[in-house]
Design an enzyme around this catalytic site. Structure first.
Site, PDB file in Angstrom:
ATOM      1  N   ASN A  40     108.904  35.546  11.293  1.00  0.00           N
ATOM      2  CA  ASN A  40     108.356  35.031  10.177  1.00  0.00           C
ATOM      3  C   ASN A  40     109.326  35.045   8.940  1.00  0.00           C
ATOM      4  OD1 ASN A  40     107.701  37.875  10.374  1.00  0.00           O
ATOM      5  ND2 ASN A  40     106.071  37.670   8.762  1.00  0.00           N
ATOM      6  N   GLU A  53     105.717  32.366  15.328  1.00  0.00           N
ATOM      7  CA  GLU A  53     105.516  31.423  16.422  1.00  0.00           C
ATOM      8  C   GLU A  53     106.071  30.087  16.279  1.00  0.00           C
ATOM      9  OE1 GLU A  53     103.389  33.255  15.103  1.00  0.00           O
ATOM     10  OE2 GLU A  53     101.796  34.130  16.164  1.00  0.00           O
ATOM     11  N   CYS A  84      98.039  32.803  14.250  1.00  0.00           N
ATOM     12  CA  CYS A  84      96.968  32.172  13.290  1.00  0.00           C
ATOM     13  C   CYS A  84      96.622  30.766  14.110  1.00  0.00           C
ATOM     14  CB  CYS A  84      97.648  31.995  11.996  1.00  0.00           C
ATOM     15  SG  CYS A  84      98.730  30.697  11.979  1.00  0.00           S
TER      16      CYS A  84
HETATM   17  N1  THU Z   1     102.181  35.326  10.625  1.00  0.00           N
HETATM   18  C1  THU Z   1     102.982  35.106  11.626  1.00  0.00           C
HETATM   19  O1  THU Z   1     104.239  35.160  11.429  1.00  0.00           O
HETATM   20  N2  THU Z   1     102.183  34.964  12.748  1.00  0.00           N
HETATM   21  C2  THU Z   1     100.896  34.792  12.815  1.00  0.00           C
HETATM   22  O2  THU Z   1     100.165  33.923  13.668  1.00  0.00           O
HETATM   23  C3  THU Z   1     100.044  34.970  11.639  1.00  0.00           C
HETATM   24  C4  THU Z   1     100.819  35.384  10.310  1.00  0.00           C
HETATM   25  C5  THU Z   1     102.842  36.006   9.196  1.00  0.00           C
HETATM   26  C6  THU Z   1     102.925  35.040   8.121  1.00  0.00           C
HETATM   27  C7  THU Z   1     103.384  35.803   6.860  1.00  0.00           C
HETATM   28  O3  THU Z   1     104.566  36.095   6.891  1.00  0.00           O
HETATM   29  C8  THU Z   1     102.463  37.285   7.341  1.00  0.00           C
HETATM   30  O4  THU Z   1     102.388  37.356   8.733  1.00  0.00           O
HETATM   31  C9  THU Z   1     101.213  37.781   6.757  1.00  0.00           C
HETATM   32  O5  THU Z   1     100.504  36.694   6.859  1.00  0.00           O
END
Ligand code: THU
Length: 128
Positions: A40, A53, A84
């Site tokens: 992320n 992802e 998510c």
């Molecule tokens: N996040 C992801 O990288 N993948 C997901 O499927 C859920 C959330 C990240 C986004 C953000 O940087 C952090 O997790 C908190 O939401």
């Protein structure tokens, strides 16, 4: 599965998550056998951040692969994080319903789902 989990872990360790403090690493294995990973990447303008992802999928497409055979997602926290809603749809673009999605904590618990379990009735323009 070890190379997939190692790639997700290495990506998680490189995450840029200064706002949420929640680092996520994702790795996808393409049907060509190659592993692509991503983390992320947050932004001061919060909605502009990318999920792990999404980054892994972008690396796969840039690498010339368009079919996901397996997914591994690594998070910290009390229990393994699941993708998510938006990332479920993004994964479903390239992964069929029987593809396994492993959601793990660093060095611990792993929960495995199929894409179909995570996103039943995924939107598919070909079926409309
Ligand atoms: N996040 C992801 O990288 N993948 C997901 O499927 C859920 C959330 C990240 C986004 C953000 O940087 C952090 O997790 C908190 O939401």
């Amino acid at each position: 599965m070890k190379n997939l989990s190692n790639a997700a872990k290495a990506a998680m360790q490189k995450a840029y998550a200064p706002y949420s403090n929640y680092s996520v690493g994702a790795a996808v294995r393409g049907s060509n056998g190659e592993v692509y990973s991503g983390c992320n990447v947050e932004n001061a303008a919060y909605p502009l951040g990318n999920c792990a992802e999404t980054s892994a999928i972008a690396a796969m497409i840039a690498g010339g692969e368009r079919e996901i055979a397996e997914v591994f997602i690594m998070t910290k926290g009390a229990k393994p994080g699941t993708p998510c809603g938006g990332c479920r749809q993004r994964l479903a673009e390239f992964a069929s319903a029987d593809v396994l999605v492993h959601c793990a904590l660093e060095g611990g618990e792993v929960n495995t789902y199929t894409m179909g379990e995570l996103l039943p009735h995924a939107f598919d323009l070909k079926e409309q």
